[in-house]
Design a protein around this motif. Structure first.
Motif, PDB file in Angstrom:
ATOM      1  N   ASN A  50       1.120  -1.274  -0.042  1.00  0.00           N
ATOM      2  CA  ASN A  50       0.144   0.352   0.156  1.00  0.00           C
ATOM      3  C   ASN A  50       0.932   1.326   0.370  1.00  0.00           C
ATOM      4  O   ASN A  50       0.186   2.509  -0.287  1.00  0.00           O
ATOM      5  CB  ASN A  50      -0.884   0.051   1.147  1.00  0.00           C
ATOM      6  N   LYS A  51       2.318   0.849   0.825  1.00  0.00           N
ATOM      7  CA  LYS A  51       2.715   1.883   0.151  1.00  0.00           C
ATOM      8  C   LYS A  51       2.780   2.913  -1.085  1.00  0.00           C
ATOM      9  O   LYS A  51       2.749   4.016  -1.282  1.00  0.00           O
ATOM     10  CB  LYS A  51       4.505   1.922   1.197  1.00  0.00           C
ATOM     11  N   GLU A  52       2.862   2.261  -1.969  1.00  0.00           N
ATOM     12  CA  GLU A  52       2.539   2.658  -3.083  1.00  0.00           C
ATOM     13  C   GLU A  52       1.942   2.899  -3.742  1.00  0.00           C
ATOM     14  O   GLU A  52       1.270   3.649  -4.372  1.00  0.00           O
ATOM     15  CB  GLU A  52       3.801   2.001  -4.163  1.00  0.00           C
ATOM     16  N   LEU A  53       0.786   1.305  -3.081  1.00  0.00           N
ATOM     17  CA  LEU A  53      -0.813   1.603  -4.168  1.00  0.00           C
ATOM     18  C   LEU A  53      -1.361   3.282  -3.631  1.00  0.00           C
ATOM     19  O   LEU A  53      -2.505   3.549  -4.238  1.00  0.00           O
ATOM     20  CB  LEU A  53      -1.482  -0.080  -3.383  1.00  0.00           C
ATOM     21  N   PHE A  54      -1.479   3.483  -2.717  1.00  0.00           N
ATOM     22  CA  PHE A  54      -1.942   4.554  -2.068  1.00  0.00           C
ATOM     23  C   PHE A  54      -1.923   5.760  -2.373  1.00  0.00           C
ATOM     24  O   PHE A  54      -3.300   7.086  -2.076  1.00  0.00           O
ATOM     25  CB  PHE A  54      -2.152   4.118  -0.832  1.00  0.00           C
ATOM     26  N   ILE A  61     -13.440   5.580  -6.282  1.00  0.00           N
ATOM     27  CA  ILE A  61     -13.786   5.466  -7.665  1.00  0.00           C
ATOM     28  C   ILE A  61     -12.352   5.089  -8.273  1.00  0.00           C
ATOM     29  O   ILE A  61     -11.888   4.793  -9.674  1.00  0.00           O
ATOM     30  CB  ILE A  61     -13.607   7.567  -8.479  1.00  0.00           C
ATOM     31  N   ASP A  62     -10.652   5.604  -8.134  1.00  0.00           N
ATOM     32  CA  ASP A  62      -9.857   5.508  -7.957  1.00  0.00           C
ATOM     33  C   ASP A  62      -9.597   3.771  -8.912  1.00  0.00           C
ATOM     34  O   ASP A  62      -8.950   3.755  -9.719  1.00  0.00           O
ATOM     35  CB  ASP A  62      -8.668   5.753  -7.249  1.00  0.00           C
ATOM     36  N   TRP A  63      -9.862   3.017  -7.706  1.00  0.00           N
ATOM     37  CA  TRP A  63     -10.041   1.639  -7.996  1.00  0.00           C
ATOM     38  C   TRP A  63     -11.261   1.032  -8.732  1.00  0.00           C
ATOM     39  O   TRP A  63      -9.987   0.196  -8.923  1.00  0.00           O
ATOM     40  CB  TRP A  63     -10.304   0.853  -5.939  1.00  0.00           C
ATOM     41  N   LEU A  64     -11.723   1.611  -8.401  1.00  0.00           N
ATOM     42  CA  LEU A  64     -12.668   1.404  -9.707  1.00  0.00           C
ATOM     43  C   LEU A  64     -12.025   1.519 -11.406  1.00  0.00           C
ATOM     44  O   LEU A  64     -12.207   0.472 -11.542  1.00  0.00           O
ATOM     45  CB  LEU A  64     -14.162   2.022  -9.837  1.00  0.00           C
ATOM     46  N   GLU A  65     -11.910   2.732 -11.218  1.00  0.00           N
ATOM     47  CA  GLU A  65     -11.141   2.895 -12.847  1.00  0.00           C
ATOM     48  C   GLU A  65     -10.191   1.509 -13.045  1.00  0.00           C
ATOM     49  O   GLU A  65      -9.453   1.464 -14.424  1.00  0.00           O
ATOM     50  CB  GLU A  65     -10.284   4.341 -12.927  1.00  0.00           C
ATOM     51  N   CYS A  92     -16.082  -1.157  -2.426  1.00  0.00           N
ATOM     52  CA  CYS A  92     -16.083   0.530  -3.441  1.00  0.00           C
ATOM     53  C   CYS A  92     -16.939   0.959  -4.246  1.00  0.00           C
ATOM     54  O   CYS A  92     -17.302   1.682  -5.152  1.00  0.00           O
ATOM     55  CB  CYS A  92     -14.366   0.045  -4.588  1.00  0.00           C
ATOM     56  N   GLU A  93     -17.306  -0.321  -5.013  1.00  0.00           N
ATOM     57  CA  GLU A  93     -18.875   0.245  -5.436  1.00  0.00           C
ATOM     58  C   GLU A  93     -19.660   0.944  -4.538  1.00  0.00           C
ATOM     59  O   GLU A  93     -20.359   1.581  -5.214  1.00  0.00           O
ATOM     60  CB  GLU A  93     -19.286  -0.936  -6.555  1.00  0.00           C
TER      61      GLU A  93
END
Ligand code: SF4
Length: 209
Positions: A50-54, A61-65, A92-93
């Motif tokens: 998550n250090k990079e992902l976040f 919306i970022d995750w859904l995209e 996320c939805e």
């Protein structure tokens, strides 16, 4: 009993005066995602991902995209990544249509996709939205070792703790207890030599003395 609880809570406060979650996150939504990821995985492993992902995935919306397949790919170093990717995506939805702040109780959080009671409790404790103690196998083990409960399963322990602790104690105890089982009262070979709770510990009395 009350006296012992005061001794235990006070000792853990002294051991871990700045106790807080070791999960990395920058906002409440990311915290929920990190908690979903952390089931049966170490916080260290989750943080590594998550250090990079976040840095780029800050809201639902970022995750859904990003899409389910790519989420799976990014978190594949984490146990049960396919299930967790799906759970995060479905959550996320829902959160893309309703603000997270609406889910401010255990019951409401559990209406989110695949948010277990423990996930909900950890989230509410860390955000300080409410004071609860999340019981897993580790918490169950320590509370039984210390005679605070005498129970067979985490579920049974979970039902008892709210009757035993005050709200004020629970707010701090949730965090200090996690650090206590993680670093001192470990499942195998607990570090009893320096522990000040020997006098109130069933495990010490039965196995070490
Ligand atoms: S004496 Fe040992 S088993 Fe008992 S609470 Fe302390 S570390 Fe845990």
């Amino acid at each position: 009993m009350k006296k012992n609880i005061d001794v235990i809570v006070e000792y853990l406060d002294r051991l871990f005066p700045d106790a807080k979650t070791e999960l990395y996150y920058e906002n409440d939504f990311q915290l929920l995602v990190a908690i979903i990821m952390s089931a049966q995985t170490t916080d260290k492993q989750v943080n590594k991902v998550n250090k990079e992902l976040f840095k780029v995935l800050k809201n639902p919306i970022d995750w859904l995209e990003l899409g389910l397949k790519k989420i799976e790919n990014y978190i594949k170093s984490i146990w049960f990544y396919k299930t967790k990717a799906r759970n995060i995506y479905k959550t996320c939805e829902i959160l893309s249509k309703t603000d997270l702040s609406v889910f401010d109780t255990i019951e409401k959080l559990q209406t989110l996709y695949w948010v277990w009671i423990k996930t909900a409790k950890v989230f509410l404790s860390v955000t300080k939205w409410t004071s609860v103690l999340a019981v897993d196998t580790h918490v169950h083990r320590v509370l039984n070792r210390l005679w605070i409960v005498n129970t067979k399963t985490p579920l049974e322990t979970d039902k008892k703790v709210e009757q035993i602790f005050t709200r004020e104690d629970l707010a701090r105890f949730h965090h200090t207890l996690i650090l206590f089982w993680r670093y001192i009262c470990k499942s195998r070979k607990p570090l009893c030599v320096d522990c000040e709770l020997k006098n109130v510990c069933k495990y010490y009395k039965n196995n070490i003395l």
